[in-house]
Design a protein around this motif. Structure first.
Motif, PDB file in Angstrom:
ATOM      1  N   VAL A 198       1.054  -1.403   0.085  1.00 25.44           N
ATOM      2  CA  VAL A 198      -0.049  -0.315  -0.256  1.00 25.44           C
ATOM      3  C   VAL A 198       0.850   0.952  -0.180  1.00 25.44           C
ATOM      4  CG1 VAL A 198      -2.019   1.691   1.226  1.00 25.44           C
ATOM      5  CG2 VAL A 198      -1.780  -1.145   1.094  1.00 25.44           C
ATOM      6  N   ASP A 199       0.454   2.089  -1.302  1.00 21.20           N
ATOM      7  CA  ASP A 199       1.309   3.678  -1.586  1.00 21.20           C
ATOM      8  C   ASP A 199       3.089   2.923  -0.915  1.00 21.20           C
ATOM      9  OD1 ASP A 199      -0.973   5.174  -1.487  1.00 21.20           O
ATOM     10  OD2 ASP A 199      -0.740   5.223   0.952  1.00 21.20           O
ATOM     11  N   GLY A 200       3.539   1.646  -2.087  1.00 25.03           N
ATOM     12  CA  GLY A 200       4.773   1.692  -2.248  1.00 25.03           C
ATOM     13  C   GLY A 200       5.792   0.536  -0.336  1.00 25.03           C
ATOM     14  N   VAL A 201       4.432   0.884   0.384  1.00 24.41           N
ATOM     15  CA  VAL A 201       4.912  -0.077   1.476  1.00 24.41           C
ATOM     16  C   VAL A 201       4.317  -1.315   1.582  1.00 24.41           C
ATOM     17  CG1 VAL A 201       5.410   0.101   4.144  1.00 24.41           C
ATOM     18  CG2 VAL A 201       5.574   2.343   2.688  1.00 24.41           C
ATOM     19  N   SER A 202       5.137  -2.217   2.201  1.00 23.74           N
ATOM     20  CA  SER A 202       5.020  -3.455   2.206  1.00 23.74           C
ATOM     21  C   SER A 202       4.001  -3.955   3.624  1.00 23.74           C
ATOM     22  CB  SER A 202       5.567  -4.788   2.111  1.00 23.74           C
ATOM     23  OG  SER A 202       5.279  -6.132   2.555  1.00 23.74           O
ATOM     24  N   VAL A 203       3.058  -4.553   3.280  1.00 27.99           N
ATOM     25  CA  VAL A 203       1.881  -4.385   5.417  1.00 27.99           C
ATOM     26  C   VAL A 203       2.056  -5.751   5.264  1.00 27.99           C
ATOM     27  CG1 VAL A 203       0.982  -1.823   4.344  1.00 27.99           C
ATOM     28  CG2 VAL A 203      -0.257  -4.049   3.914  1.00 27.99           C
ATOM     29  N   GLY A 204       1.867  -6.845   4.789  1.00 25.57           N
ATOM     30  CA  GLY A 204       1.620  -7.806   5.045  1.00 25.57           C
ATOM     31  C   GLY A 204       2.273  -9.488   4.136  1.00 25.57           C
ATOM     32  N   GLY A 254      -6.941 -17.024  16.785  1.00 25.03           N
ATOM     33  CA  GLY A 254      -7.135 -17.638  17.846  1.00 25.03           C
ATOM     34  C   GLY A 254      -7.298 -19.189  17.941  1.00 25.03           C
ATOM     35  N   LEU A 255      -6.899 -19.761  15.873  1.00 29.15           N
ATOM     36  CA  LEU A 255      -6.985 -21.184  16.209  1.00 29.15           C
ATOM     37  C   LEU A 255      -5.513 -21.194  16.032  1.00 29.15           C
ATOM     38  CD1 LEU A 255      -9.519 -21.577  13.385  1.00 29.15           C
ATOM     39  CD2 LEU A 255      -9.495 -22.737  15.895  1.00 29.15           C
ATOM     40  N   GLY A 256      -4.504 -20.305  16.022  1.00 28.16           N
ATOM     41  CA  GLY A 256      -3.038 -20.798  15.884  1.00 28.16           C
ATOM     42  C   GLY A 256      -2.315 -20.148  14.881  1.00 28.16           C
ATOM     43  N   ALA A 257      -3.388 -19.611  14.094  1.00 30.74           N
ATOM     44  CA  ALA A 257      -2.442 -19.189  12.406  1.00 30.74           C
ATOM     45  C   ALA A 257      -1.971 -17.700  12.588  1.00 30.74           C
ATOM     46  CB  ALA A 257      -3.762 -18.972  11.777  1.00 30.74           C
ATOM     47  N   HIS A 258      -0.100 -17.674  11.867  1.00 34.11           N
ATOM     48  CA  HIS A 258       0.356 -16.620  11.865  1.00 34.11           C
ATOM     49  C   HIS A 258      -0.457 -15.888  10.797  1.00 34.11           C
ATOM     50  CE1 HIS A 258       3.101 -13.532  11.624  1.00 34.11           C
ATOM     51  NE2 HIS A 258       3.085 -13.445   9.931  1.00 34.11           N
ATOM     52  N   VAL A 259      -0.946 -14.643  11.244  1.00 34.36           N
ATOM     53  CA  VAL A 259      -1.987 -14.378  10.087  1.00 34.36           C
ATOM     54  C   VAL A 259      -1.033 -12.943   9.622  1.00 34.36           C
ATOM     55  CG1 VAL A 259      -4.528 -13.324   9.108  1.00 34.36           C
ATOM     56  CG2 VAL A 259      -4.134 -15.283  10.526  1.00 34.36           C
ATOM     57  N   GLU A 260      -1.185 -12.621   8.407  1.00 31.02           N
ATOM     58  CA  GLU A 260      -0.688 -11.044   8.071  1.00 31.02           C
ATOM     59  C   GLU A 260      -2.049 -10.082   7.464  1.00 31.02           C
ATOM     60  OE1 GLU A 260       2.323  -9.277   7.429  1.00 31.02           O
ATOM     61  OE2 GLU A 260       3.366 -11.067   8.864  1.00 31.02           O
ATOM     62  N   THR A 261      -2.193  -9.101   7.066  1.00 28.02           N
ATOM     63  CA  THR A 261      -3.053  -8.848   6.428  1.00 28.02           C
ATOM     64  C   THR A 261      -3.362  -7.121   5.066  1.00 28.02           C
ATOM     65  OG1 THR A 261      -3.760  -7.124   7.886  1.00 28.02           O
ATOM     66  CG2 THR A 261      -4.733  -9.101   8.638  1.00 28.02           C
ATOM     67  N   GLY A 262      -4.430  -7.088   4.902  1.00 24.89           N
ATOM     68  CA  GLY A 262      -3.784  -6.229   3.658  1.00 24.89           C
ATOM     69  C   GLY A 262      -4.674  -5.295   4.599  1.00 24.89           C
ATOM     70  N   VAL A 263      -4.776  -3.563   3.960  1.00 28.70           N
ATOM     71  CA  VAL A 263      -5.603  -2.640   4.629  1.00 28.70           C
ATOM     72  C   VAL A 263      -6.885  -2.556   3.935  1.00 28.70           C
ATOM     73  CG1 VAL A 263      -5.027  -0.407   5.207  1.00 28.70           C
ATOM     74  CG2 VAL A 263      -3.785  -1.088   5.074  1.00 28.70           C
ATOM     75  N   GLY A 280     -10.452  -1.510   2.184  1.00 29.03           N
ATOM     76  CA  GLY A 280     -10.244   0.109   1.627  1.00 29.03           C
ATOM     77  C   GLY A 280      -9.459   0.311   0.551  1.00 29.03           C
ATOM     78  N   ALA A 281      -7.857  -0.291   0.728  1.00 29.46           N
ATOM     79  CA  ALA A 281      -6.941   0.997   0.438  1.00 29.46           C
ATOM     80  C   ALA A 281      -6.952   0.488  -0.702  1.00 29.46           C
ATOM     81  CB  ALA A 281      -5.490   0.415   1.754  1.00 29.46           C
ATOM     82  N   ASP A 282      -5.895   0.564  -1.411  1.00 27.16           N
ATOM     83  CA  ASP A 282      -5.642   0.626  -2.849  1.00 27.16           C
ATOM     84  C   ASP A 282      -4.728  -0.696  -3.057  1.00 27.16           C
ATOM     85  OD1 ASP A 282      -5.469   0.409  -5.465  1.00 27.16           O
ATOM     86  OD2 ASP A 282      -5.017   2.672  -6.076  1.00 27.16           O
ATOM     87  N   MET A 283      -4.639  -1.368  -3.616  1.00 27.81           N
ATOM     88  CA  MET A 283      -3.527  -3.011  -2.571  1.00 27.81           C
ATOM     89  C   MET A 283      -3.178  -3.694  -4.132  1.00 27.81           C
ATOM     90  SD  MET A 283      -5.631  -4.188   0.763  1.00 27.81           S
ATOM     91  CE  MET A 283      -7.080  -4.459   0.321  1.00 27.81           C
TER      92      MET A 283
END
Length: 143
Positions: free
Chosen positions: A15-21, A113-122, A124-127
């Protein structure tokens, strides 16, 4: 709720040139593109998270739960596009932000909560979503 899941060797959201996940290349995992419709809620999100976490689509018919595979969750309202008529998709089945954003968050939280390592986007952002599909394996999950 719809989740388009892709088995990946790597992925990231920018997002905006920055890795968020990100799913690093040394950790195979899953990208979950998440669409929410009007009557979805936290209970639906929890049941879908459990389904994805235990879905046996990794090598050797293993699940993310079996191997601790990371999951990159990205909101994707376009999964509810209606393209039956004409040339312009209708978005009537996609939930508004006030409904969808908390459901996508509940989905990611349920995975954690199930034990997953989760990364996310943002939400509503232009991803920019970059991924290397492994297999390729792509499945649509619905409840």
């Amino acid at each position: 709720m719809r989740v388009l899941v892709q088995r990946v060797t790597s992925a990231r959201v920018v997002v905006d040139g920055v890795s968020v996940g990100e799913i690093h290349p040394d950790r195979h995992g899953l990208v979950a593109l998440v669409g929410v419709t009007h009557d979805d809620d936290a209970d639906v999100a929890s049941r879908m998270a459990d389904k994805l976490w235990r879905l046996r689509i990794l090598d050797g018919e293993l699940s993310a739960a079996d191997v601790g595979a990371p999951i990159l969750v990205v909101s994707q309202f376009t999964l509810y596009a209606n393209t039956v008529k004409g040339r312009r998709p209708s978005w009537n089945a996609a939930a508004a932000r006030a409904v969808a954003e908390p459901v996508v968050s509940a989905f990611a939280d349920a995975l954690r909560g199930l034990g997953a390592h989760v990364e996310t986007g943002v939400f509503g952002a232009d991803m920019a979503v970059e991924l290397v599909n492994d297999g390729p394996v792509t499945l649509m999950l619905e409840l």
